[in-house]
Write an enzyme that holds these catalytic residues in place. Structure first.
Site, PDB file in Angstrom:
ATOM      1  N   GLU B  80     -88.515 -28.844 -47.477  1.00 24.42           N
ATOM      2  CA  GLU B  80     -89.975 -29.406 -48.537  1.00 24.42           C
ATOM      3  C   GLU B  80     -89.819 -28.288 -49.837  1.00 24.42           C
ATOM      4  O   GLU B  80     -90.841 -28.558 -50.564  1.00 24.42           O
ATOM      5  CB  GLU B  80     -91.081 -29.188 -47.844  1.00 24.42           C
ATOM      6  CG  GLU B  80     -91.571 -27.694 -47.216  1.00 24.42           C
ATOM      7  CD  GLU B  80     -92.466 -27.045 -47.825  1.00 24.42           C
ATOM      8  OE1 GLU B  80     -93.820 -27.573 -47.594  1.00 24.42           O
ATOM      9  OE2 GLU B  80     -92.461 -25.964 -48.497  1.00 24.42           O
ATOM     10  N   CYS B 112     -92.057 -29.927 -42.092  1.00 21.61           N
ATOM     11  CA  CYS B 112     -91.132 -29.239 -41.185  1.00 21.61           C
ATOM     12  C   CYS B 112     -90.303 -29.438 -40.085  1.00 21.61           C
ATOM     13  O   CYS B 112     -89.841 -29.115 -39.368  1.00 21.61           O
ATOM     14  CB  CYS B 112     -92.329 -28.054 -40.185  1.00 21.61           C
ATOM     15  SG  CYS B 112     -93.260 -27.058 -41.298  1.00 21.61           S
ATOM     16  N   ARG B 199    -108.437 -27.135 -40.405  1.00 21.44           N
ATOM     17  CA  ARG B 199    -108.580 -27.057 -38.854  1.00 21.44           C
ATOM     18  C   ARG B 199    -107.926 -28.559 -38.361  1.00 21.44           C
ATOM     19  O   ARG B 199    -107.632 -28.720 -37.444  1.00 21.44           O
ATOM     20  CB  ARG B 199    -110.036 -27.050 -38.133  1.00 21.44           C
ATOM     21  CG  ARG B 199    -110.200 -25.681 -38.279  1.00 21.44           C
ATOM     22  CD  ARG B 199    -111.481 -25.240 -37.671  1.00 21.44           C
ATOM     23  NE  ARG B 199    -111.859 -23.872 -37.577  1.00 21.44           N
ATOM     24  CZ  ARG B 199    -111.400 -23.146 -36.582  1.00 21.44           C
ATOM     25  NH1 ARG B 199    -110.714 -23.322 -35.859  1.00 21.44           N
ATOM     26  NH2 ARG B 199    -111.921 -21.865 -36.715  1.00 21.44           N
ATOM     27  N   THR B 201    -105.202 -29.694 -39.151  1.00 19.11           N
ATOM     28  CA  THR B 201    -103.725 -29.681 -38.898  1.00 19.11           C
ATOM     29  C   THR B 201    -103.714 -29.217 -37.303  1.00 19.11           C
ATOM     30  O   THR B 201    -102.512 -29.441 -37.153  1.00 19.11           O
ATOM     31  CB  THR B 201    -103.264 -28.571 -39.872  1.00 19.11           C
ATOM     32  OG1 THR B 201    -104.093 -27.141 -39.334  1.00 19.11           O
ATOM     33  CG2 THR B 201    -103.260 -28.668 -40.989  1.00 19.11           C
ATOM     34  N   HIS B 234     -92.196 -26.467 -32.431  1.00 23.22           N
ATOM     35  CA  HIS B 234     -92.356 -25.978 -33.792  1.00 23.22           C
ATOM     36  C   HIS B 234     -93.223 -24.922 -33.801  1.00 23.22           C
ATOM     37  O   HIS B 234     -94.504 -24.972 -33.137  1.00 23.22           O
ATOM     38  CB  HIS B 234     -92.855 -27.344 -34.935  1.00 23.22           C
ATOM     39  CG  HIS B 234     -93.019 -26.591 -36.127  1.00 23.22           C
ATOM     40  ND1 HIS B 234     -92.089 -25.858 -36.819  1.00 23.22           N
ATOM     41  CD2 HIS B 234     -94.314 -27.006 -36.911  1.00 23.22           C
ATOM     42  CE1 HIS B 234     -92.816 -25.613 -38.052  1.00 23.22           C
ATOM     43  NE2 HIS B 234     -93.999 -26.000 -38.058  1.00 23.22           N
ATOM     44  N   LYS B 239     -99.721 -19.036 -31.750  1.00 26.44           N
ATOM     45  CA  LYS B 239    -100.655 -19.801 -30.820  1.00 26.44           C
ATOM     46  C   LYS B 239    -100.423 -21.088 -30.526  1.00 26.44           C
ATOM     47  O   LYS B 239    -100.538 -21.682 -29.157  1.00 26.44           O
ATOM     48  CB  LYS B 239    -102.064 -19.706 -31.060  1.00 26.44           C
ATOM     49  CG  LYS B 239    -102.733 -18.260 -30.821  1.00 26.44           C
ATOM     50  CD  LYS B 239    -104.309 -18.086 -30.998  1.00 26.44           C
ATOM     51  CE  LYS B 239    -104.705 -16.805 -30.263  1.00 26.44           C
ATOM     52  NZ  LYS B 239    -105.946 -16.560 -30.792  1.00 26.44           N
ATOM     53  N   ASN B 266     -93.351 -18.916 -40.345  1.00 25.75           N
ATOM     54  CA  ASN B 266     -93.173 -20.105 -40.099  1.00 25.75           C
ATOM     55  C   ASN B 266     -91.809 -20.569 -41.116  1.00 25.75           C
ATOM     56  O   ASN B 266     -92.310 -20.555 -42.394  1.00 25.75           O
ATOM     57  CB  ASN B 266     -94.376 -20.899 -40.409  1.00 25.75           C
ATOM     58  CG  ASN B 266     -94.126 -22.468 -40.259  1.00 25.75           C
ATOM     59  OD1 ASN B 266     -93.049 -22.999 -40.007  1.00 25.75           O
ATOM     60  ND2 ASN B 266     -95.054 -23.284 -40.436  1.00 25.75           N
ATOM     61  N   SER B 296     -95.643 -32.307 -40.790  1.00 29.32           N
ATOM     62  CA  SER B 296     -96.880 -32.762 -41.324  1.00 29.32           C
ATOM     63  C   SER B 296     -96.686 -33.885 -41.899  1.00 29.32           C
ATOM     64  O   SER B 296     -95.829 -34.350 -42.523  1.00 29.32           O
ATOM     65  CB  SER B 296     -97.422 -31.646 -41.973  1.00 29.32           C
ATOM     66  OG  SER B 296     -98.195 -30.673 -41.380  1.00 29.32           O
TER      67      SER B 296
END
Lengths: 130, 345
Positions: B80, B112, B199, B201, B234, B239, B266, B296
């Site tokens: 990207e 990603c 959030r 996401t 991914h 978390k 990331n 995404s």
């Protein structure tokens, strides 16, 4: 910085450390030569891709850079003797204080410049401590 | 048998700690570090971009299996952060590995997961017999707006995979994908930094797609989570992959060997692929690996790999992921801002 066309012509040499060698006398050339200066008309020239390993012969630290390299100051320039013999001038990516003569280095692929924000990006070979 | 013939990775030398970023913005670094389960992220050097890192990873992949680059018939680079808006990164990679000119090449973009989409495309050409080997790369120098939540994790790295039918080190047993139109993260044309929906996401994006693709793979193959020795998801933070794994029935012991985000952040298109490479670095013949990417926008690709006897011949032939995790120099925020081009001169 070189023009787009000039740079493009030198792409194999810059990207892949491609030079030449004379099959007749065994000499290596970087940048590539099309005639062996020793064997002249008896020379047999062929493409040769250098291994990309060598050692630092001498070096300097640049504190007054061209405008497009301002962000990288201070940076190290060194004359590197490739294991096959030829010497070339290249940036060595490390803290300039880490440098020493005889230090082993290996080639990496990096940006070496650009023609401003709208122009071509020039890629090529630099060296890092091996 | 179609599978991975070789692989190579690259992670830049530089890191910035999460606490160092938090300090600039008056945030609680310890709390963010614990919340994201990320200690530091990788930062590209001043002369590195998605193309230079893709070349380094591709060269490592060729070296690892002593491949002739002239046997590669397709090169796809997922990112990207392609250095050019128009001028394919794949062409630069092709020239820098001395590939043949008689190849097909293109750049992919799917946030990603562009790298796993590239793997699938190579699988198609290989299975049709059109090419011997395909080179699929995920490479990114991801950008985040200063002070944005993404700045703590947006990192740089690259992973290259050679896909073919001979000299396979990990067979691709099967794959499944799940794709929807979900606007969780995007970057409009001419914009320097991406935007995201906070959030949003999480559940409707990362978890929905990751879980749906993995469940589809398990159903298609009849495999159970316990049939896998490793599971790589991914990893936008520490978390999310652990939570997705748990809800699918995978243990944290299956996930942790391929969980690199705590050390390098990331790496976007490279994130799940570097995780896969880390697992291949230590895998034994006949072990099974799950890989589920997420991009995404949004979509996930889930793969089941079966490691072959050949893996042991190639594991030590190029730098392992562990080497890149260990090699690091920390930057302060000012140097990081300069490296990332956040300071205009």
């Amino acid at each position: 910085m070189a023009s787009t066309a000039k740079f493009w012509r030198e792409q194999a040499a810059r990207y892949n450390l491609e030079g030449t060698r004379c099959v007749n006398c065994g000499a290596f050339f970087y940048p590539p030569r099309i005639v062996c200066p020793r064997c002249r008309r008896n020379g047999v020239i062929e493409r040769y891709k250098f291994k990309g390993t060598g050692e630092i012969i001498t070096y300097t630290t640049v504190y007054q850079a061209p405008r497009n390299l301002n962000r990288q100051m201070p940076y190290a320039l060194a004359i590197i003797k490739l294991d096959e013999g030829p010497r070339l001038l290249s940036e060595v990516i490390c803290d300039p204080e880490e440098l020493s003569t005889g230090m082993r280095v290996r080639s990496v692929f990096r940006r070496i410049g650009e023609e401003g924000e709208q122009g071509i990006i020039y890629y090529g070979t630099k060296f890092v401590p091996a | 048998m179609i599978g991975i013939v070789s692989y190579g990775v690259y992670v830049p030398l530089y890191r910035i700690r999460v606490e160092e970023i938090a300090k600039q913005w008056g945030e609680n670094g310890a709390s963010i570090k614990a919340g994201l389960m990320v200690e530091a992220k990788s930062v590209p050097d001043l002369d590195e971009d998605a193309a230079t890192m893709a070349v380094e990873a591709a060269r490592a992949a060729i070296l690892r299996a002593s491949l002739n680059p002239r046997d590669i018939g397709a090169i796809y680079v997922g990112a990207e952060s392609h250095p050019y808006a128009v001028k394919p990164t794949a062409t630069i990679v092709a020239a820098a590995i001395d590939a043949s000119n008689s190849i097909t090449a293109a750049d992919f973009e799917f946030a990603c997961k562009a790298g796993t989409a590239a793997i699938q495309t190579c699988m198609g050409l290989v299975s049709m017999g059109e090419i011997r080997y395909g080179l699929a790369i995920g490479s990114d120098t991801s950008q985040a707006s200063p002070g944005d939540a993404l700045e703590y994790t947006a990192a740089a790295g690259s992973a290259a995979f050679v896909i073919g039918q001979d000299r396979v080190v990990a067979e691709i047993e099967d794959y499944a994908s799940f794709t929807t139109d979900t606007p969780d993260f995007w970057r409009r044309d001419m914009q320097k930094y991406p935007s995201h929906s906070g959030r949003f996401t999480g559940e409707p994006a990362y978890f929905r797609h990751t879980i749906a693709a993995t469940e589809a793979l398990l159903e298609k193959t009849g495999l159970q989570p316990a049939d896998f020795d490793f599971a790589v998801f991914h990893q936008p933070n520490g978390k999310f992959p652990l939570k997705a794994a748990k809800s699918l029935g995978f243990s944290s012991a299956q996930v942790k060997p391929g969980l690199l985000v705590p050390y390098i952040g990331n790496t976007y298109s490279a994130a799940s692929l570097i995780g896969l490479a880390a697992v291949l670095d230590k895998a034994s013949p006949s072990q099974r690996i799950l890989l589920t990417s997420f991009g995404s926008g949004a979509g996930s690709d889930s793969f089941a790999f079966r490691v072959t006897d050949r893996i042991e011949e190639v594991q030590d032939k190029a730098r392992k992921v562990e080497h890149f995790i260990r090699s690091k120099k920390y930057l302060d925020y000012a140097a990081y801002a300069k490296h990332q081009g956040k300071i205009r001169m």
